[in-house]
Design a protein around this motif. Structure first.
Motif, PDB file in Angstrom:
ATOM      1  N   ALA A 202       0.835  -1.211   0.000  1.00 53.82           N
ATOM      2  CA  ALA A 202       0.000   0.000   0.000  1.00 53.82           C
ATOM      3  C   ALA A 202       0.869   1.260   0.000  1.00 53.82           C
ATOM      4  CB  ALA A 202      -0.923  -0.019   1.213  1.00 53.82           C
ATOM      5  N   ALA A 203       1.977   1.261   0.762  1.00 55.20           N
ATOM      6  CA  ALA A 203       2.838   2.451   0.807  1.00 55.20           C
ATOM      7  C   ALA A 203       3.471   2.679  -0.565  1.00 55.20           C
ATOM      8  CB  ALA A 203       3.913   2.273   1.875  1.00 55.20           C
ATOM      9  N   ALA A 204       3.915   1.599  -1.193  1.00 54.24           N
ATOM     10  CA  ALA A 204       4.531   1.720  -2.522  1.00 54.24           C
ATOM     11  C   ALA A 204       3.516   2.246  -3.532  1.00 54.24           C
ATOM     12  CB  ALA A 204       5.071   0.362  -2.962  1.00 54.24           C
ATOM     13  N   ASP A 205       2.288   1.808  -3.389  1.00 51.07           N
ATOM     14  CA  ASP A 205       1.216   2.253  -4.287  1.00 51.07           C
ATOM     15  C   ASP A 205       1.089   3.780  -4.253  1.00 51.07           C
ATOM     16  OD1 ASP A 205      -0.406   1.007  -6.060  1.00 51.07           O
ATOM     17  OD2 ASP A 205      -2.066   0.670  -4.667  1.00 51.07           O
ATOM     18  N   ASP A 206       1.124   4.344  -3.042  1.00 53.88           N
ATOM     19  CA  ASP A 206       1.010   5.803  -2.890  1.00 53.88           C
ATOM     20  C   ASP A 206       2.202   6.510  -3.526  1.00 53.88           C
ATOM     21  OD1 ASP A 206      -1.345   5.527  -1.557  1.00 53.88           O
ATOM     22  OD2 ASP A 206      -0.446   5.623   0.447  1.00 53.88           O
ATOM     23  N   ILE A 207       3.388   5.934  -3.319  1.00 61.03           N
ATOM     24  CA  ILE A 207       4.597   6.558  -3.884  1.00 61.03           C
ATOM     25  C   ILE A 207       4.518   6.554  -5.412  1.00 61.03           C
ATOM     26  CG2 ILE A 207       7.108   6.251  -4.151  1.00 61.03           C
ATOM     27  CD1 ILE A 207       7.007   5.136  -1.205  1.00 61.03           C
ATOM     28  N   LEU A 208       4.094   5.442  -5.987  1.00 61.23           N
ATOM     29  CA  LEU A 208       3.993   5.359  -7.454  1.00 61.23           C
ATOM     30  C   LEU A 208       2.996   6.394  -7.967  1.00 61.23           C
ATOM     31  CD1 LEU A 208       4.023   1.465  -7.905  1.00 61.23           C
ATOM     32  CD2 LEU A 208       5.896   3.067  -8.358  1.00 61.23           C
ATOM     33  N   ALA A 209       1.865   6.535  -7.246  1.00 64.89           N
ATOM     34  CA  ALA A 209       0.857   7.512  -7.671  1.00 64.89           C
ATOM     35  C   ALA A 209       1.440   8.931  -7.625  1.00 64.89           C
ATOM     36  CB  ALA A 209      -0.373   7.405  -6.777  1.00 64.89           C
ATOM     37  N   GLU A 210       2.137   9.239  -6.522  1.00 64.16           N
ATOM     38  CA  GLU A 210       2.744  10.578  -6.396  1.00 64.16           C
ATOM     39  C   GLU A 210       3.755  10.834  -7.502  1.00 64.16           C
ATOM     40  OE1 GLU A 210       4.539  10.861  -2.496  1.00 64.16           O
ATOM     41  OE2 GLU A 210       2.556  10.513  -1.616  1.00 64.16           O
ATOM     42  N   ARG A 211       4.476   9.787  -7.894  1.00 67.03           N
ATOM     43  CA  ARG A 211       5.510   9.956  -8.919  1.00 67.03           C
ATOM     44  C   ARG A 211       4.925   9.887 -10.332  1.00 67.03           C
ATOM     45  NH1 ARG A 211      10.123   6.194  -8.748  1.00 67.03           N
ATOM     46  NH2 ARG A 211      10.930   7.791 -10.152  1.00 67.03           N
ATOM     47  N   GLY A 212       3.611   9.710 -10.439  1.00 65.09           N
ATOM     48  CA  GLY A 212       2.976   9.701 -11.759  1.00 65.09           C
ATOM     49  C   GLY A 212       3.235   8.429 -12.545  1.00 65.09           C
ATOM     50  N   ILE A 213       3.574   7.347 -11.828  1.00 67.02           N
ATOM     51  CA  ILE A 213       3.794   6.059 -12.509  1.00 67.02           C
ATOM     52  C   ILE A 213       2.471   5.297 -12.495  1.00 67.02           C
ATOM     53  CG2 ILE A 213       5.065   3.877 -12.413  1.00 67.02           C
ATOM     54  CD1 ILE A 213       7.349   5.471 -11.002  1.00 67.02           C
ATOM     55  N   LEU A 214       1.996   4.940 -13.674  1.00 64.45           N
ATOM     56  CA  LEU A 214       0.690   4.289 -13.780  1.00 64.45           C
ATOM     57  C   LEU A 214       0.804   2.799 -13.420  1.00 64.45           C
ATOM     58  CD1 LEU A 214      -2.305   4.594 -14.696  1.00 64.45           C
ATOM     59  CD2 LEU A 214      -1.548   3.811 -16.947  1.00 64.45           C
ATOM     60  N   VAL A 215      -0.117   2.324 -12.581  1.00 62.41           N
ATOM     61  CA  VAL A 215      -0.148   0.903 -12.215  1.00 62.41           C
ATOM     62  C   VAL A 215      -1.428   0.273 -12.765  1.00 62.41           C
ATOM     63  CG1 VAL A 215      -0.215  -0.754 -10.296  1.00 62.41           C
ATOM     64  CG2 VAL A 215       1.104   1.376 -10.068  1.00 62.41           C
ATOM     65  N   VAL A 216      -1.272  -0.746 -13.604  1.00 65.99           N
ATOM     66  CA  VAL A 216      -2.445  -1.541 -13.992  1.00 65.99           C
ATOM     67  C   VAL A 216      -2.531  -2.660 -12.953  1.00 65.99           C
ATOM     68  CG1 VAL A 216      -3.589  -2.905 -15.774  1.00 65.99           C
ATOM     69  CG2 VAL A 216      -2.139  -0.978 -16.433  1.00 65.99           C
TER      70      VAL A 216
END
Ligand code: NAD
Length: 422
Positions: free
Chosen positions: A328-342
């Protein structure tokens, strides 16, 4: 009251799943009244699996089958053989199956099974005995209309054949529909073996198009080079992408010019892993996450994309071939960095979708061509992804939360319509 039989940590699979449910709850409207249903597995079976080893000793293994939800249909989900399998992990995997099946709108609930074992330490005969005993033990809750297992990590078509045979012998009738992912001549489906990797590719291609990333020349890193990772890599390779980093239990390899998959895939089949392949540079584990690439495909186990790795990731797109690879923490970081997760619940749903086709074909005893399978698979995957993308745009939420919103709404709507018995 929280469940008494597990004690989830924030980044453990069940803890991650609970956080995902909390995150989607505000978008469920009046259906939120039922949300506690999703935080408890309907049924969790723990079984002892004793077998006689080839040397005459008796060994005991711990086995599980968890049916997280049966609200929208029979349970459906794979069986994993791995030394780290726990009840809590299987609960999370079962819950993600409920979400996945509903996100793609398959008429199933969610289930998962596993045995805490390192299957590489067993002979083929021991593996067969363990599989048959496990199948007999969970036979009280599985069946073509109740709960239909399939392959997952370290299980394959041969293991499904043993499961199908054991269940059939115990019930006195050949029951091809009790498992999916079977060999072709036992009611298996064309296209099943590569279906999950194909779904990763199809959803990845659609996501890449939406963010303006050309697949020709795109650089891809693949973690886990088993069923899912290698099939996805092959399709990305055929679309003109370069696979520049691979990692599995046997090692990490980098190749800036792109691996020759026609050589790497047979090497992995023959040697059991990427380790020792001459066509790439060996590197340490963390170098995989630092690789210069456009797309990362985690296709191994849970919780591989940690917060620290998410902070360093160079890619623009993460395609979750594995279940639960991102905390969950990594998910937030990816979102903040604008990296799209499918997210996994749509990205790797190709396998269960073709499992559904297999189950339908078994019931009708009428089999489809590989082209029919692939056309139907692509249509379902693209349709489901578009529905999720629209929900994400509408609420300005991540694709993961949107996938959960679509799925939870379907499950809880069904729950409400069925009502509580008695
Ligand atoms: P598999 O057994 O074929 O492959 C697993 C891969 O993970 C292997 O390459 C193995 O070496 C690698 N691996 C194991 N431990 C590792 C580690 N510590 N670091 C790096 N790599 C490691 O399994 P699979 O069927 O390809 O499943 C992979 C993932 O995809 C799992 O999360 C599974 O739940 C998920 N999944 C599989 C299917 C399917 O149809 N097989 C469907 C949906 C999701």
């Amino acid at each position: 009251m929280p469940l008494s039989y597990v004690n989830p940590q924030a980044d453990s699979p069940w803890g991650t799943y609970l956080a995902q449910i909390d995150r989607v709850t505000p978008f469920l409207g009046p259906l939120a009244r039922w949300v506690e249903t999703l935080k408890r597995p309907k049924r969790a079976l723990i079984v002892d699996v004793p077998i006689e080893l080839d040397n005459g000793e008796i060994a005991h293994f711990e086995g599980y089958r968890v049916q997280h939800s049966l609200t929208r249909g029979p349970g459906k989900g794979g069986v994993r053989y791995h030394p780290d399998v726990t009840l809590e992990e299987v609960m999370a995997l079962a819950a993600w199956m409920s979400i996945k099946n509903a996100a793609v709108n398959l008429p199933y609930g969610g289930a998962k099974g596993g045995i805490r074992v390192d299957p590489k330490l067993l002979s083929r005969k021991e593996l067969e005995r363990m599989t048959r005993r496990y199948t007999s033990e969970i036979g009280i809750i599985i069946g073509p209309n109740q709960d239909i297992p399939a392959p997952d990590v370290n299980t394959d078509a041969q293991i499904m054949a043993w499961m199908m045979d054991t269940y059939s012998m115990n019930t006195g009738a050949t029951a091809t529909g009790v498992v999916t992912g079977k060999p072709l001549h036992l009611g298996g489906s064309l296209g099943r073996v590569k279906a999950t990797g194909r779904g990763v590719f199809v959803t990845g291609r659609e996501a890449a198009r939406r963010i303006g990333l050309d697949l020709v020349g795109a650089r891809v890193a693949v973690q886990g080079f088993g069923n899912v990772g290698s099939s996805a890599a092959e399709l990305f390779g055929q679309a003109g992408a370069l696979i520049v980093a691979v990692q599995d239990h046997s090692g990490t390899l980098l190749n800036d010019r792109g691996f020759d998959l026609a050589e790497l895939i047979p090497h992995v089949k023959a040697q059991g892993g990427v380790g020792g392949f001459a066509g790439g540079e060996p590197a340490d584990t963390e170098a995989f996450w630092d690789a210069a690439c456009d797309i990362v495909i985690p296709a191994a186990l849970e919780n591989q994309l940690t917060a620290a790795r998410a902070n360093r990731l160079k890619a623009r797109l993460v395609l979750e071939g594995a279940n639960g690879p991102t905390g969950a923490a990594a998910d937030d970081i990816l979102a903040e960095r604008g990296i799209l997760v499918v997210p996994d619940v749509i990205c790797n749903a190709g396998g269960v979708t073709v499992s559904y086709f297999e189950w339908v074909q078994d019931f009708s005893s009428f089999f489809w061509t590989e082209d029919e399978i692939n056309v139907r698979l692509d249509k379902i995957m693209i349709g489901a992804l578009r529905r999720i993308w629209d929900t994400a745009d509408q609420h300005r939420i991540s694709l993961r939360t949107a996938a959960f919103a679509v799925a939870c709404e379907r499950i809880l709507w069904a729950r409400q319509e069925r009502g509580l018995y008695p």
